[in-house]
Design an enzyme around this catalytic site. Structure first.
Site, PDB file in Angstrom:
ATOM      1  N   TYR A 124       0.811  -1.216   0.000  1.00  0.00           N
ATOM      2  CA  TYR A 124       0.000   0.000   0.000  1.00  0.00           C
ATOM      3  C   TYR A 124       0.847   1.269   0.000  1.00  0.00           C
ATOM      4  O   TYR A 124       0.300   2.375   0.024  1.00  0.00           O
ATOM      5  CB  TYR A 124      -0.907   0.041   1.229  1.00  0.00           C
ATOM      6  CG  TYR A 124      -2.165  -0.769   1.066  1.00  0.00           C
ATOM      7  CD1 TYR A 124      -2.102  -2.153   0.927  1.00  0.00           C
ATOM      8  CD2 TYR A 124      -3.407  -0.166   1.061  1.00  0.00           C
ATOM      9  CE1 TYR A 124      -3.249  -2.905   0.792  1.00  0.00           C
ATOM     10  CE2 TYR A 124      -4.562  -0.916   0.920  1.00  0.00           C
ATOM     11  CZ  TYR A 124      -4.478  -2.278   0.786  1.00  0.00           C
ATOM     12  OH  TYR A 124      -5.617  -3.026   0.648  1.00  0.00           O
ATOM     13  N   LYS A 187       3.670 -14.293   5.220  1.00  0.00           N
ATOM     14  CA  LYS A 187       4.031 -15.376   4.288  1.00  0.00           C
ATOM     15  C   LYS A 187       5.561 -15.422   4.222  1.00  0.00           C
ATOM     16  O   LYS A 187       6.176 -15.254   3.164  1.00  0.00           O
ATOM     17  CB  LYS A 187       3.404 -15.062   2.908  1.00  0.00           C
ATOM     18  CG  LYS A 187       3.521 -16.145   1.875  1.00  0.00           C
ATOM     19  CD  LYS A 187       2.551 -17.285   2.070  1.00  0.00           C
ATOM     20  CE  LYS A 187       2.787 -18.371   1.021  1.00  0.00           C
ATOM     21  NZ  LYS A 187       2.060 -19.612   1.316  1.00  0.00           N
ATOM     22  N   ASP A 220      -2.011 -18.072   4.196  1.00  0.00           N
ATOM     23  CA  ASP A 220      -2.895 -19.020   3.501  1.00  0.00           C
ATOM     24  C   ASP A 220      -3.475 -20.029   4.496  1.00  0.00           C
ATOM     25  O   ASP A 220      -4.674 -20.343   4.469  1.00  0.00           O
ATOM     26  CB  ASP A 220      -2.167 -19.731   2.353  1.00  0.00           C
ATOM     27  CG  ASP A 220      -0.783 -20.225   2.735  1.00  0.00           C
ATOM     28  OD1 ASP A 220      -0.244 -19.757   3.757  1.00  0.00           O
ATOM     29  OD2 ASP A 220      -0.224 -21.083   2.029  1.00  0.00           O
ATOM     30  N   ASP A 244      -5.899  -6.249   5.190  1.00  0.00           N
ATOM     31  CA  ASP A 244      -7.088  -5.833   4.449  1.00  0.00           C
ATOM     32  C   ASP A 244      -7.922  -7.056   4.078  1.00  0.00           C
ATOM     33  O   ASP A 244      -9.140  -7.101   4.291  1.00  0.00           O
ATOM     34  CB  ASP A 244      -6.624  -5.092   3.183  1.00  0.00           C
ATOM     35  CG  ASP A 244      -7.783  -4.461   2.443  1.00  0.00           C
ATOM     36  OD1 ASP A 244      -8.813  -4.191   3.073  1.00  0.00           O
ATOM     37  OD2 ASP A 244      -7.656  -4.233   1.227  1.00  0.00           O
TER      38      ASP A 244
END
Ligand code: NAD
Length: 356
Positions: A124, A187, A220, A244
């Protein structure tokens, strides 16, 4: 005491939600002096920018703001006003409590998750290079053959200082609200430097809070675990983009976007807003659920020390939801159920409970 607060109605469903929510907040008996400021696409047409300086000045002056959603054009046009506000005011911590109120249609009995999203960096940051630009070309060359020559590129900065302050915010929040577990979500098996740094710094801050369990779950993996066993999770801390996405997932666990409130908090300034966007197809129909915005106001009341009013407001909202009569279409099992009420009528029902 009268609280002077910047109110940004936004666009799409924003203005009608704000009208309804203001009536509810005022019915708590707390006195407000609203400094109403417009922003967004319509403002860009008349003032040349969707986020005029007067809006930022107003928030800096009043220190507290509440806003409805603002539409962001996709692909072209101005960048997000919502992201710009968070960056300009350095509102680094996004707090999104996801609480399942009795009476909401859900597959679960208990969901009580606090999403803490870093708000100022990651993908972002807005550092993007378009296809076929000299800057994109330079980065493609630096990529040593790993980036195709026809790529557009986004940069993902994650800093030690940015992570440290959001981690401290999450642990302080957990400590002050009696929560027992903080889970960092990223991740890091793939993005070893950026997400790796995020985990490392969260782990360092965690060591200062021995009473709180700290663990790490890959983004995930947590998507699956959240939709199977949301009751297992307490406070989640995430970089901006995962935050988000997981916020919307968690909103789905508690009845949908119409139920999910939020706060953006910086040093000495705070801006409260629902997780949802401007839902343009429902604009002007008196149809959207005002609860997420009203609950954002409940978070605001807590933030400004009006705890008793916040408690009464939350009880009134919970009462209307549990009763199930005066709720909007999205809270009905069948979304075309004709007994659903409008935005304004749901607000009226909450006000009636506040006054009972
Ligand atoms: P959205 O949240 O506006 O709407 C997605 C769907 O969720 C809607 O079609 C509707 O079915 C449901 N929904 C959302 N709010 C609801 C409510 N209060 N009551 C009942 N149902 C509700 O997401 P989108 O369609 O992806 O985005 C629309 C616009 O909003 C985009 O321009 C986006 O950039 C912007 N946006 C703004 C903010 C913000 O202002 N902070 C946040 C997210 C999206």
């Amino acid at each position: 005491m009268t609280h002077r607060i910047t109110a940004i109605p936004g666009d799409g469903i924003g203005p009608e939600l704000m009208d309804a929510a203001m009536r509810v907040w005022e019915a708590t008996g707390v006195r407000f002096d609203w400094d109403v400021q417009t922003a967004g696409a319509a403002v860009a047409e008349t003032e040349g920018t969707p986020l005029p300086q007067r809006v930022l000045d107003s928030i800096r002056r009043n220190k507290i703001a509440i806003k409805g959603p603002i539409t962001t054009p996709i692909g072209t046009g101005f960048r997000s006003v919502n992201v710009a506000l968070r960056k300009e005011l350095d509102l680094y911590a996004c707090l999104r409590p996801c609480h399942l109120y009795p009476g909401v249609q859900s597959h679960f009995d208990t969901v009580d998750i606090i999403v803490v999203r870093e708000n100022t960096e990651d993908l972002y940051a807005g550092v993007e290079f378009d296809l076929n630009t000299p800057d994109a070309q330079k980065i493609i060359e630096m990529g040593g053959g790993k980036i195709r020559s026809d790529a557009a590129i986004s940069i993902k900065p994650i800093s030690r200082s940015g992570t440290e302050r959001i981690a401290r915010f999450a642990f302080e929040y957990a400590r002050s609200t009696g929560r027992k577990r903080v889970t960092a979500v990223a991740k890091a098996n793939i993005m070893k430097f950026t997400d790796g740094l995020f985990y490392r710094v969260c782990g360092e801050v965690a060591s200062e809070y021995p009473g709180i369990t700290y663990d790490e779950v890959l983004v995930d993996a947590i998507c699956m675990q959240l939709v199977q066993h949301p009751e297992k999770f307490d406070v989640l801390i995430l970089p901006n983009l995962y935050g988000d996405i997981i916020s919307d997932l968690c909103a789905g666990l508690i009845g949908g976007l119409g139920m999910a409130p939020g706060a953006n908090i910086g040093n000495g300034v705070a801006l409260f807003e629902p997780t949802h966007g401007s839902a343009p197809r429902y604009a002007g129909q008196n149809k959207a659920n005002p609860t997420a915005l009203i609950l954002s106001g409940m978070l605001m009341l807590r933030h400004i020390g009006e705890t008793e009013a916040a408690d009464r407001l939350e009880q009134a909202i919970a009462g209307v939801i549990a009763d199930g009569t005066s709720v909007t279409y999205d809270m009905k099992t069948d979304r075309s159920d004709p007994s659903a009420v409008g935005t304004s009528q749901m607000a009226d029902a909450i006000i009636a409970r506040l006054r009972a």
